[in-house]
Design a protein around this motif. Structure first.
Motif, PDB file in Angstrom:
ATOM      1  N   ASP A 130       1.153  -1.048   0.376  1.00 55.22           N
ATOM      2  CA  ASP A 130       0.214  -0.437   0.233  1.00 55.22           C
ATOM      3  C   ASP A 130       0.709   1.057   0.262  1.00 55.22           C
ATOM      4  OD1 ASP A 130      -1.733  -1.414   0.351  1.00 55.22           O
ATOM      5  OD2 ASP A 130      -2.594  -1.093   2.674  1.00 55.22           O
ATOM      6  N   SER A 131       0.283   2.701  -0.470  1.00 55.82           N
ATOM      7  CA  SER A 131       0.706   3.578   0.131  1.00 55.82           C
ATOM      8  C   SER A 131      -0.178   4.461  -0.465  1.00 55.82           C
ATOM      9  CB  SER A 131       1.411   4.100  -1.708  1.00 55.82           C
ATOM     10  OG  SER A 131       0.536   3.729  -2.574  1.00 55.82           O
ATOM     11  N   GLY A 132       0.816   5.750   0.321  1.00 54.04           N
ATOM     12  CA  GLY A 132      -0.468   6.552   0.231  1.00 54.04           C
ATOM     13  C   GLY A 132       0.234   7.537   1.793  1.00 54.04           C
ATOM     14  N   THR A 133      -0.658   8.919   2.098  1.00 55.00           N
ATOM     15  CA  THR A 133      -0.489   9.863   3.633  1.00 55.00           C
ATOM     16  C   THR A 133      -0.631   9.136   4.575  1.00 55.00           C
ATOM     17  OG1 THR A 133      -2.755  10.936   2.918  1.00 55.00           O
ATOM     18  CG2 THR A 133      -0.632  11.813   2.056  1.00 55.00           C
ATOM     19  N   ASP A 134      -1.544   8.196   4.472  1.00 54.05           N
ATOM     20  CA  ASP A 134      -2.164   7.525   5.490  1.00 54.05           C
ATOM     21  C   ASP A 134      -0.985   6.387   6.219  1.00 54.05           C
ATOM     22  OD1 ASP A 134      -4.035   9.178   5.695  1.00 54.05           O
ATOM     23  OD2 ASP A 134      -5.782   6.821   5.171  1.00 54.05           O
ATOM     24  N   VAL A 135       0.048   5.699   4.980  1.00 52.85           N
ATOM     25  CA  VAL A 135       1.108   5.468   5.157  1.00 52.85           C
ATOM     26  C   VAL A 135       2.325   5.743   5.235  1.00 52.85           C
ATOM     27  CG1 VAL A 135       2.634   3.625   4.566  1.00 52.85           C
ATOM     28  CG2 VAL A 135       0.011   3.146   3.253  1.00 52.85           C
ATOM     29  N   ARG A 136       2.624   7.410   5.088  1.00 46.71           N
ATOM     30  CA  ARG A 136       3.745   8.045   5.197  1.00 46.71           C
ATOM     31  C   ARG A 136       2.916   8.567   6.929  1.00 46.71           C
ATOM     32  NH1 ARG A 136       7.266  10.867   2.745  1.00 46.71           N
ATOM     33  NH2 ARG A 136       5.665  10.271   0.873  1.00 46.71           N
ATOM     34  N   GLU A 137       2.569   8.864   7.480  1.00 41.88           N
ATOM     35  CA  GLU A 137       1.573   8.859   8.656  1.00 41.88           C
ATOM     36  C   GLU A 137       2.005   7.990   9.841  1.00 41.88           C
ATOM     37  OE1 GLU A 137      -2.271  11.021  11.869  1.00 41.88           O
ATOM     38  OE2 GLU A 137      -2.411  10.564   9.520  1.00 41.88           O
ATOM     39  N   LEU A 138       1.885   6.733   9.452  1.00 34.34           N
ATOM     40  CA  LEU A 138       2.128   4.808  10.073  1.00 34.34           C
ATOM     41  C   LEU A 138       3.301   5.810  10.185  1.00 34.34           C
ATOM     42  CD1 LEU A 138       1.618   2.108  10.733  1.00 34.34           C
ATOM     43  CD2 LEU A 138       1.621   1.913   8.453  1.00 34.34           C
ATOM     44  N   GLN A 139       3.930   5.524   9.039  1.00 33.55           N
ATOM     45  CA  GLN A 139       5.569   5.841   9.663  1.00 33.55           C
ATOM     46  C   GLN A 139       6.620   5.998  10.334  1.00 33.55           C
ATOM     47  OE1 GLN A 139       6.052   5.506   5.019  1.00 33.55           O
ATOM     48  NE2 GLN A 139       6.749   3.488   4.496  1.00 33.55           N
ATOM     49  N   ALA A 140       5.844   7.639  10.174  1.00 34.07           N
ATOM     50  CA  ALA A 140       6.624   9.009  11.160  1.00 34.07           C
ATOM     51  C   ALA A 140       5.834   8.012  12.278  1.00 34.07           C
ATOM     52  CB  ALA A 140       5.367  10.285  10.554  1.00 34.07           C
ATOM     53  N   ARG A 141       4.534   8.008  12.911  1.00 31.47           N
ATOM     54  CA  ARG A 141       4.318   7.280  14.194  1.00 31.47           C
ATOM     55  C   ARG A 141       5.453   6.473  14.758  1.00 31.47           C
ATOM     56  NH1 ARG A 141      -0.441   9.471  16.522  1.00 31.47           N
ATOM     57  NH2 ARG A 141      -1.482  10.675  15.333  1.00 31.47           N
ATOM     58  N   LEU A 142       5.695   5.610  14.129  1.00 33.15           N
ATOM     59  CA  LEU A 142       6.224   4.358  14.197  1.00 33.15           C
ATOM     60  C   LEU A 142       8.544   4.903  14.409  1.00 33.15           C
ATOM     61  CD1 LEU A 142       5.260   1.739  11.302  1.00 33.15           C
ATOM     62  CD2 LEU A 142       4.931   1.130  13.895  1.00 33.15           C
ATOM     63  N   ARG A 143       8.679   6.037  13.856  1.00 31.88           N
ATOM     64  CA  ARG A 143       9.554   7.008  13.832  1.00 31.88           C
ATOM     65  C   ARG A 143      10.077   7.088  14.869  1.00 31.88           C
ATOM     66  NH1 ARG A 143      13.489   8.034  10.102  1.00 31.88           N
ATOM     67  NH2 ARG A 143      13.806   9.479  11.587  1.00 31.88           N
ATOM     68  N   GLN A 144       8.594   7.875  15.875  1.00 31.82           N
ATOM     69  CA  GLN A 144       8.482   8.455  17.133  1.00 31.82           C
ATOM     70  C   GLN A 144       8.660   7.582  17.550  1.00 31.82           C
ATOM     71  OE1 GLN A 144       4.758  10.457  17.688  1.00 31.82           O
ATOM     72  NE2 GLN A 144       5.106  11.448  15.430  1.00 31.82           N
ATOM     73  N   ILE A 145       9.052   6.603  18.062  1.00 30.60           N
ATOM     74  CA  ILE A 145       8.825   5.270  18.830  1.00 30.60           C
ATOM     75  C   ILE A 145      10.277   4.360  18.755  1.00 30.60           C
ATOM     76  CG2 ILE A 145       6.986   5.681  20.783  1.00 30.60           C
ATOM     77  CD1 ILE A 145       5.363   3.325  18.894  1.00 30.60           C
ATOM     78  N   GLY A 146      11.110   4.416  18.123  1.00 30.44           N
ATOM     79  CA  GLY A 146      12.591   4.199  17.521  1.00 30.44           C
ATOM     80  C   GLY A 146      11.232   2.890  17.012  1.00 30.44           C
ATOM     81  N   TRP A 147      10.821   2.236  16.200  1.00 34.22           N
ATOM     82  CA  TRP A 147      10.378   1.002  15.274  1.00 34.22           C
ATOM     83  C   TRP A 147      10.590   1.106  14.202  1.00 34.22           C
ATOM     84  CZ3 TRP A 147      10.059  -3.188  17.519  1.00 34.22           C
ATOM     85  CH2 TRP A 147      10.117  -3.706  18.766  1.00 34.22           C
ATOM     86  N   LEU A 148      10.991   2.149  13.674  1.00 33.96           N
ATOM     87  CA  LEU A 148      11.416   2.278  12.433  1.00 33.96           C
ATOM     88  C   LEU A 148      12.255   3.578  11.506  1.00 33.96           C
ATOM     89  CD1 LEU A 148      10.355   1.840   9.173  1.00 33.96           C
ATOM     90  CD2 LEU A 148       9.068   3.499   9.313  1.00 33.96           C
ATOM     91  N   PHE A 149      13.353   3.770  11.399  1.00 32.47           N
ATOM     92  CA  PHE A 149      14.425   4.773  10.842  1.00 32.47           C
ATOM     93  C   PHE A 149      14.690   4.977   9.840  1.00 32.47           C
ATOM     94  CE2 PHE A 149      15.310   1.990  14.708  1.00 32.47           C
ATOM     95  CZ  PHE A 149      16.227   2.187  15.537  1.00 32.47           C
ATOM     96  N   ASP A 150      14.013   4.221   8.466  1.00 36.81           N
ATOM     97  CA  ASP A 150      13.897   4.747   6.878  1.00 36.81           C
ATOM     98  C   ASP A 150      12.732   5.300   7.270  1.00 36.81           C
ATOM     99  OD1 ASP A 150      16.466   3.547   7.359  1.00 36.81           O
ATOM    100  OD2 ASP A 150      16.152   2.319   5.665  1.00 36.81           O
ATOM    101  N   GLY A 151      12.700   6.383   5.703  1.00 39.42           N
ATOM    102  CA  GLY A 151      11.394   6.809   5.444  1.00 39.42           C
ATOM    103  C   GLY A 151      10.831   8.437   6.898  1.00 39.42           C
ATOM    104  N   PRO A 152       9.685   8.714   6.416  1.00 42.88           N
ATOM    105  CA  PRO A 152       8.817   7.747   5.840  1.00 42.88           C
ATOM    106  C   PRO A 152       8.781   7.744   4.113  1.00 42.88           C
ATOM    107  CG  PRO A 152       7.714   9.578   7.700  1.00 42.88           C
ATOM    108  CD  PRO A 152       9.456   9.771   7.108  1.00 42.88           C
ATOM    109  N   THR A 153       8.420   7.357   3.749  1.00 38.36           N
ATOM    110  CA  THR A 153       8.418   7.102   2.524  1.00 38.36           C
ATOM    111  C   THR A 153       7.137   7.502   1.790  1.00 38.36           C
ATOM    112  OG1 THR A 153       8.420   4.413   2.431  1.00 38.36           O
ATOM    113  CG2 THR A 153      10.700   5.700   2.011  1.00 38.36           C
ATOM    114  N   GLY A 154       5.891   6.760   2.313  1.00 45.50           N
ATOM    115  CA  GLY A 154       4.609   6.609   1.767  1.00 45.50           C
ATOM    116  C   GLY A 154       3.916   5.217   1.094  1.00 45.50           C
ATOM    117  N   THR A 155       5.636   4.622   1.282  1.00 45.83           N
ATOM    118  CA  THR A 155       4.714   2.875   0.835  1.00 45.83           C
ATOM    119  C   THR A 155       5.579   1.760   1.815  1.00 45.83           C
ATOM    120  OG1 THR A 155       5.884   3.833  -1.523  1.00 45.83           O
ATOM    121  CG2 THR A 155       5.691   1.516  -1.181  1.00 45.83           C
TER     122      THR A 155
END
Length: 267
Positions: free
Chosen positions: A66-91
């Motif tokens: 999936d892709s889009g602005t909702d996925v970008r928000e998901l990735q940004a929130r995951l980054r906030q708590i240290g689960w994701l370090f790349d992105g957000p890319t929206g994909t």
């Protein structure tokens, strides 16, 4: 009244109440006086409610691919708590899927790697709504409207507000890409300039750093590909140059831009 008499009277009263309200009550267990099964409430029409239905699986909101602005928000929130370090890319890629699995495992949720309604509610409860900076940490934000000075001729139209570069020809946008600028100690100059030198494999003599696809427009400031921007996003900055992180995009523009083409850098 004896204990037996009181028990009998209580049972009679319970049965009478059950008849009035439409309930069925089981007699006390001889061993311990506990009910053997739960009371079933009658619904309108005399239909018994029966036991509660089994919980259904949570609805999946987003999954890999999936892709889009909702996925970008998901990735940004995951980054906030240290689960994701790349992105957000929206994909929703493999790294996002792994991050969601890790978050689910930590919270005792099914480790599907898909973001369902339960996972999303838990994540929202632990994070704040990401701002534009967080959503577009690695670029990809919508480009700002072109400056009026970009609407004629061949122009590299560069917006500091949206941190984007448009390659435009006679008012038409040919391509758009994310860019970053210099720090407050070495800011990128604003104004109207012209490309005066192109250097495909340039290396900075001042900082001893590579500047591939360099297109110089003001002194030592140039538009060029940046390995650091590609790796760290907006966590870093240039020494005044306009950095591009998409190598394929800047390579295509480098092949089209000519010496003398206009460069507009605006706020």
């Amino acid at each position: 009244m004896s204990r037996t008499g009181r028990s009998t009277a209580a049972l009679v009263l319970a049965v009478a109440l059950a008849v009035l309200c439409g309930c069925t009550v089981r007699a006390p267990d001889a061993a311990g006086g506990k009910q053997r099964s739960p009371v079933h409430i009658r619904l309108p029409g005399g239909r018994a409610s029966g036991p509660a239905p089994a919980p259904t699986a949570a609805d999946v909101l987003w999954a890999r691919g999936d892709s889009g602005t909702d996925v970008r928000e998901l990735q940004a929130r995951l980054r906030q708590i240290g689960w994701l370090f790349d992105g957000p890319t929206g994909t929703y890629d493999d790294l996002t899927e792994q991050a969601v699995k890790g978050f689910q495992r930590k919270r005792g949720l099914p480790r599907t790697g898909r973001t369902d309604t339960v996972t999303w509610r838990r994540l929202i409860g632990m994070t704040h709504t990401p701002g534009t900076w967080e959503l577009y940490l690695m670029g990809g934000q919508p480009a700002a409207a072109p400056d009026p000075r970009c609407l004629t001729g061949r122009v590299l139209c560069i917006s500091k507000t949206s941190r984007t570069l448009r390659w435009m020809v006679d008012g038409r946008t040919v391509s758009t890409m994310a860019v970053r600028f210099g720090s407050r100690y070495s800011p990128t100059r604003e104004g109207v300039f012209h490309i005066y030198w192109k250097s495909r494999h340039h290396v900075s003599t001042l900082y001893d750093s590579p500047m591939p696809y360099a297109m110089f427009f003001s002194g030592g400031q140039a538009v060029h590909y940046s390995y650091d921007f590609a790796a760290r996003g907006y966590a870093g900055g240039s020494h005044g140059c306009v950095n591009v992180r998409d190598e394929a995009a800047i390579a295509a523009v480098f092949a089209q831009v000519r010496n003398g083409d206009k460069v507009v850098v605006y706020g």
